[in-house]
Design an enzyme around this catalytic site. Sequence first.
Site, mmCIF file in Angstrom:
data_model
loop_
_atom_site.group_PDB
_atom_site.id
_atom_site.type_symbol
_atom_site.label_atom_id
_atom_site.label_comp_id
_atom_site.label_asym_id
_atom_site.label_seq_id
_atom_site.Cartn_x
_atom_site.Cartn_y
_atom_site.Cartn_z
ATOM 1 N N ASP A 33 0.876 -1.176 0.000
ATOM 2 C CA ASP A 33 0.000 0.000 0.000
ATOM 3 C C ASP A 33 0.911 1.222 0.000
ATOM 4 O OD1 ASP A 33 -3.241 0.238 1.243
ATOM 5 O OD2 ASP A 33 -2.039 2.030 0.822
ATOM 6 N N LYS B 175 -10.620 6.328 -5.410
ATOM 7 C CA LYS B 175 -12.015 5.876 -5.484
ATOM 8 C C LYS B 175 -13.077 6.948 -5.284
ATOM 9 C CE LYS B 175 -12.455 4.670 -0.649
ATOM 10 N NZ LYS B 175 -12.956 3.768 0.353
ATOM 11 N N SER C 258 -16.761 -2.555 -9.872
ATOM 12 C CA SER C 258 -17.840 -1.860 -9.174
ATOM 13 C C SER C 258 -19.120 -1.930 -9.988
ATOM 14 C CB SER C 258 -17.425 -0.395 -8.994
ATOM 15 O OG SER C 258 -18.530 0.398 -8.654
ATOM 16 N N TYR D 93 -13.554 8.162 -12.605
ATOM 17 C CA TYR D 93 -13.417 7.006 -11.711
ATOM 18 C C TYR D 93 -14.122 5.782 -12.305
ATOM 19 C CZ TYR D 93 -14.966 3.789 -8.121
ATOM 20 O OH TYR D 93 -15.271 2.643 -7.448
ATOM 21 N N LYS E 132 -12.746 1.963 -13.911
ATOM 22 C CA LYS E 132 -13.216 0.606 -13.577
ATOM 23 C C LYS E 132 -13.532 -0.149 -14.868
ATOM 24 C CE LYS E 132 -12.746 0.706 -9.193
ATOM 25 N NZ LYS E 132 -11.626 -0.018 -8.617
ATOM 26 N N TYR F 285 -18.505 -4.892 -7.032
ATOM 27 C CA TYR F 285 -19.061 -4.640 -5.702
ATOM 28 C C TYR F 285 -20.247 -3.699 -5.808
ATOM 29 C CZ TYR F 285 -14.053 -5.309 -4.558
ATOM 30 O OH TYR F 285 -12.747 -5.722 -4.474
HETATM 31 N N1 UFG Z 1 -26.164 10.037 0.234
HETATM 32 C C1 UFG Z 1 -26.844 10.960 0.972
HETATM 33 N N2 UFG Z 1 -26.149 11.753 1.828
HETATM 34 C C2 UFG Z 1 -24.803 11.644 1.990
HETATM 35 C C3 UFG Z 1 -24.100 10.684 1.235
HETATM 36 C C4 UFG Z 1 -24.813 9.897 0.363
HETATM 37 O O1 UFG Z 1 -28.081 11.094 0.851
HETATM 38 O O2 UFG Z 1 -24.237 12.412 2.776
HETATM 39 C C5 UFG Z 1 -26.910 9.157 -0.688
HETATM 40 C C6 UFG Z 1 -26.461 9.282 -2.122
HETATM 41 O O3 UFG Z 1 -27.124 10.330 -2.757
HETATM 42 C C7 UFG Z 1 -26.838 7.906 -2.664
HETATM 43 C C8 UFG Z 1 -26.664 6.977 -1.468
HETATM 44 O O4 UFG Z 1 -26.654 7.823 -0.323
HETATM 45 O O5 UFG Z 1 -28.182 7.916 -3.038
HETATM 46 C C9 UFG Z 1 -25.363 6.203 -1.488
HETATM 47 O O6 UFG Z 1 -24.316 7.111 -1.706
HETATM 48 P P1 UFG Z 1 -22.772 6.728 -1.500
HETATM 49 O O7 UFG Z 1 -21.970 7.945 -1.792
HETATM 50 O O8 UFG Z 1 -22.597 6.083 -0.171
HETATM 51 O O9 UFG Z 1 -22.543 5.603 -2.586
HETATM 52 P P2 UFG Z 1 -22.713 5.672 -4.185
HETATM 53 O O10 UFG Z 1 -23.782 4.699 -4.511
HETATM 54 O O11 UFG Z 1 -22.869 7.032 -4.696
HETATM 55 O O12 UFG Z 1 -21.268 5.273 -4.648
HETATM 56 C C10 UFG Z 1 -20.725 4.077 -4.270
HETATM 57 C C11 UFG Z 1 -19.195 4.150 -4.162
HETATM 58 C C12 UFG Z 1 -18.578 4.297 -5.505
HETATM 59 C C13 UFG Z 1 -19.114 3.302 -6.455
HETATM 60 C C14 UFG Z 1 -20.607 3.414 -6.515
HETATM 61 C C15 UFG Z 1 -21.222 2.428 -7.432
HETATM 62 O O13 UFG Z 1 -18.838 5.238 -3.347
HETATM 63 O O14 UFG Z 1 -17.204 4.109 -5.359
HETATM 64 O O15 UFG Z 1 -21.112 3.166 -5.221
HETATM 65 O O16 UFG Z 1 -22.548 2.749 -7.678
HETATM 66 F F1 UFG Z 1 -18.652 3.500 -7.693
#
Ligand code: UFG
Length: 345
Positions: free
Chosen positions: A37, A90, A130, A155, A159, A183
């Site tokens: 890492d 990421k 992903s 990003y 992938k 994932y």
């Molecule tokens: N969300 C909120 N408030 C926050 C953060 C997130 O409402 O403070 C919502 C987002 O709008 C989304 C959901 O929670 O609807 C999940 O959001 P995340 O940011 O936790 O996850 P994402 O689905 O956006 O993204 C994740 C990973 C990425 C990956 C992606 C694949 O962070 O690396 O999934 O879909 F690519």
Amino acid sequence: MEQNKNKCVLVSGGAGYIGSHTSVELIEAGYDVVIVDNLSNSDMGAVEGVRKITGREVPFVQVDCCDYEAFRKVFEEYEFDSVIHFAASKAVGESVQKPLEYYRNNLTSFMNVIRLMREFGRHNIVFSSSCTVYGEADKLPVTEQTPRKPATSPYGNTKQMCEDILRDSLAAYDGLRGIALRYFNPIGAHPSALIGELPRGVPQNLVPYITQTAAGVRECLSVFGDDYPTPDGSCIRDYIDVVDLARAHVTAIARMVEGRSKADYEIFNIGTGRGVSVLELVHRFEQANGVKLNYRIVGRRAGDIVAIWADPSYANTELGWKAERSLDDTLRSAWAWEKHLRGMA
Ligand code: UFG
């Protein structure tokens, strides 16, 4: 170094969130692990956590996988036959601001891994892909046959590009086998609360934001949109427990080591098959942990897809892997980890 080559796995990005949990599961399944890492977005604390949980002096080398010469020395020194490649940047939003850094880091490190595996005659690779490769799918849940959509961020593009680099390399080079694990949304922490997600600065992802809000580090969680075409108006995701996800890697490695792959390149969705909305997750967190969360509804976040969840049946039947931990247990583990970090436990 004397090792059973078949039972030794190089984990790049092993000090990161998924990499550290995977290192633990590999060791508990009887593998030797070498962690590399560059610690650019991770912490030695995670390596210490892996050592503490497993009671093993897991070797760690601080190296940037983009640095071919330095990385080469790791291949010279250790006799692993398999690599799990996590090391990558990421953050979706950051990748839009810094596309060249994302392309350079994510593509160069991955190409170095494949190049070195060929040079040193190493055989098995698992790539961290992903569900982002599916974009806004036309039909839910998504299977491995669901067509990929054009990426919406650099990003996501890395992938897709790495999947293509892997596919083409495995077709061209004899003796290499690979599995891409797509994932869904990893959340939670190890039951020991010794390792977990460690966001730097303001969390971008939902669950770390929730736990930091519950801990009083953040004042209020913003729920990005309640006017989506979903039952409660918030976005839907497939939240997968990080330990379950880690176990999927062990299964993938065993499949290749034991010669059970059906093809040189295979792809598996790693999700639960259960779609959960943001608001549902917030309420489940409150109930599971007996805490009240400050939250408010704000506007949509740019680039969010409305809904995605996995059809994990191919992974269930063919890989012999299944998500096991309940959502409540996962949310309890996320909270236990946050409390551990804040000295509240
Ligand atoms: N969300 C909120 N408030 C926050 C953060 C997130 O409402 O403070 C919502 C987002 O709008 C989304 C959901 O929670 O609807 C999940 O959001 P995340 O940011 O936790 O996850 P994402 O689905 O956006 O993204 C994740 C990973 C990425 C990956 C992606 C694949 O962070 O690396 O999934 O879909 F690519």
